[in-house]
Design an enzyme around this catalytic site. Structure first.
Site, mmCIF file in Angstrom:
data_model
loop_
_atom_site.group_PDB
_atom_site.id
_atom_site.type_symbol
_atom_site.label_atom_id
_atom_site.label_comp_id
_atom_site.label_asym_id
_atom_site.label_seq_id
_atom_site.Cartn_x
_atom_site.Cartn_y
_atom_site.Cartn_z
ATOM 1 N N HIS A 169 0.848 -1.202 0.000
ATOM 2 C CA HIS A 169 0.000 0.000 0.000
ATOM 3 C C HIS A 169 0.888 1.259 0.000
ATOM 4 C CE1 HIS A 169 -2.694 -2.936 2.280
ATOM 5 N NE2 HIS A 169 -3.483 -2.574 1.286
ATOM 6 N N LYS A 207 -0.951 -6.513 -7.980
ATOM 7 C CA LYS A 207 -1.199 -7.729 -7.194
ATOM 8 C C LYS A 207 -2.621 -8.240 -7.461
ATOM 9 C CE LYS A 207 -1.245 -10.232 -3.193
ATOM 10 N NZ LYS A 207 -2.512 -9.932 -2.611
ATOM 11 N N SER A 248 -2.518 -7.982 3.242
ATOM 12 C CA SER A 248 -3.054 -7.840 4.608
ATOM 13 C C SER A 248 -3.434 -9.207 5.156
ATOM 14 C CB SER A 248 -4.281 -6.927 4.597
ATOM 15 O OG SER A 248 -3.957 -5.698 3.997
HETATM 16 P P1 AMP Z 1 -6.426 -3.928 -0.346
HETATM 17 O O1 AMP Z 1 -6.282 -3.115 0.893
HETATM 18 O O2 AMP Z 1 -5.947 -5.331 -0.205
HETATM 19 O O3 AMP Z 1 -7.802 -3.816 -0.954
HETATM 20 O O4 AMP Z 1 -5.441 -3.277 -1.412
HETATM 21 C C1 AMP Z 1 -5.513 -1.917 -1.730
HETATM 22 C C2 AMP Z 1 -4.640 -1.663 -2.925
HETATM 23 O O5 AMP Z 1 -3.301 -2.007 -2.624
HETATM 24 C C3 AMP Z 1 -5.054 -2.500 -4.153
HETATM 25 O O6 AMP Z 1 -4.961 -1.696 -5.312
HETATM 26 C C4 AMP Z 1 -4.037 -3.599 -4.149
HETATM 27 O O7 AMP Z 1 -3.791 -4.141 -5.427
HETATM 28 C C5 AMP Z 1 -2.809 -2.872 -3.626
HETATM 29 N N1 AMP Z 1 -1.858 -3.843 -3.061
HETATM 30 C C6 AMP Z 1 -2.092 -4.772 -2.102
HETATM 31 N N2 AMP Z 1 -1.003 -5.528 -1.894
HETATM 32 C C7 AMP Z 1 -0.043 -5.073 -2.744
HETATM 33 C C8 AMP Z 1 1.295 -5.441 -3.023
HETATM 34 N N3 AMP Z 1 1.909 -6.443 -2.388
HETATM 35 N N4 AMP Z 1 1.962 -4.742 -3.968
HETATM 36 C C9 AMP Z 1 1.366 -3.729 -4.648
HETATM 37 N N5 AMP Z 1 0.101 -3.326 -4.425
HETATM 38 C C10 AMP Z 1 -0.605 -3.985 -3.499
#
Ligand code: AMP
Length: 278
Positions: A35, A149, A186
């Site tokens: 993030h 991701k 997460s």
């Molecule tokens: P989330 O909180 O899991 O919904 O993720 C929020 C954003 O962060 C989304 O656009 C995900 O693709 C991005 N994200 C989550 N994990 C990663 C990672 N390891 N590398 C790059 N972006 C990520």
């Protein structure tokens, strides 16, 4: 940096920033370096950065982990502040949705959701497209940052922006990994120490498929079967190769090839996803 919980308050703050470049980073919180990479990019590229932290019930299935999803707002806000974000927008569920059963949904086309994560998580991408549309409208952002991701999510959001003429530029950001290759997520916090080796198999399988391609192997069955061997010990939900531009099945060795994997890791049944251009 401010933490805002109410839509009207956020709109009021952003009202006199109409001429500025506003970057939005939509997240569900429990923020990590993945993030952080999105937030850093937004801070670099915009006058003003809003990070939304919202565990969106509409994108979770009934037997999924909505209730146990990690919620660490105070820590998340500190990270956002250190990275130079201007606002953390953390609405309560009833602030975003008066009634989730009587909700106008944004529904991506069947062809985009009848595969990969969309197939195993019915309704998931309707929930994602709906909440992202709301966040675009609430913030009036000019750019929004999404991680590779969640490759299918990124594809669907780009398509939605084009199809519905949102005035937002979607900025894709590369996958951030641990030193050993495990993609940050997460949900990694659900993993037991002893399941780390299994969790790493997703990355190892992708890397192996990439090596095979570099050696000239272009048969999708061989590539998938070889990766599947490495994934033994996990419960594989899917392993597919698509064209990353169209998300259609990868057909021709001259096309770019994106391999995507989802697998559950014992003993907590943690569902992890990962992908790589091979
Ligand atoms: P989330 O909180 O899991 O919904 O993720 C929020 C954003 O962060 C989304 O656009 C995900 O693709 C991005 N994200 C989550 N994990 C990663 C990672 N390891 N590398 C790059 N972006 C990520």
């Amino acid at each position: 940096m401010k933490i805002i919980h109410k839509i009207e308050e956020l709109k009021n703050i952003l009202k006199d920033k109409r001429t500025l470049e506003i970057g939005l980073v939509p997240t569900m919180g429990a923020l990590h370096e993945g993030h952080a990479s999105l937030i850093k990019k937004s801070v670099e590229q915009n006058d003003f950065t809003v990070v939304s932290v919202f565990v969106n019930p509409v994108q979770f299935g009934i037997n999924e982990d909505f209730d146990k999803y990690p919620r660490t707002l105070e820590k998340d806000a500190k990270l956002c502040e250190n990275l130079g974000a201007d606002i953390v927008f953390a609405p309560a569920v009833d602030e975003m949705y008066q009634d989730t059963k009587e909700l106008t949904l944004v529904c991506p086309p069947y062809s985009a959701i009848n595969k990969l994560c969309g197939k195993s998580r019915p309704g998931h991408f309707d929930g994602v497209a709906t909440v992202v549309s709301k966040l675009f409208n609430i913030t009036g952002c000019t750019k929004a940052y999404f991680g590779q991701k969640d490759a299918q999510q990124l594809f669907i959001i780009k398509k939605m922006v084009k199809d519905l003429n949102f005035n937002v530029e979607i900025v894709p950001c590369p996958i951030v990994r641990e030193n050993d290759g495990l993609a940050l997520s997460s949900r990694n916090s659900y993993l037991k120490e002893e399941s780390r080796e299994d969790a790493l198999k997703l990355y190892k399988a992708l890397k192996y498929a990439k090596e095979l391609r570099q050696k000239g192997i272009n048969d999708r069955q061989i590539l998938c079967d070889s990766a599947l061997k490495i994934l033994e010990g996990t419960l594989v939900d899917y392993i597919e190769i698509v064209n990353p531009e169209t998300f259609e099945d990868w057909q021709d060795e001259k096309e770019p090839a994106l391999m995507l994997i989802a697998a559950k890791i014992a003993p907590t049944d943690t569902r992890l996803i990962d992908n790589m251009e091979i």
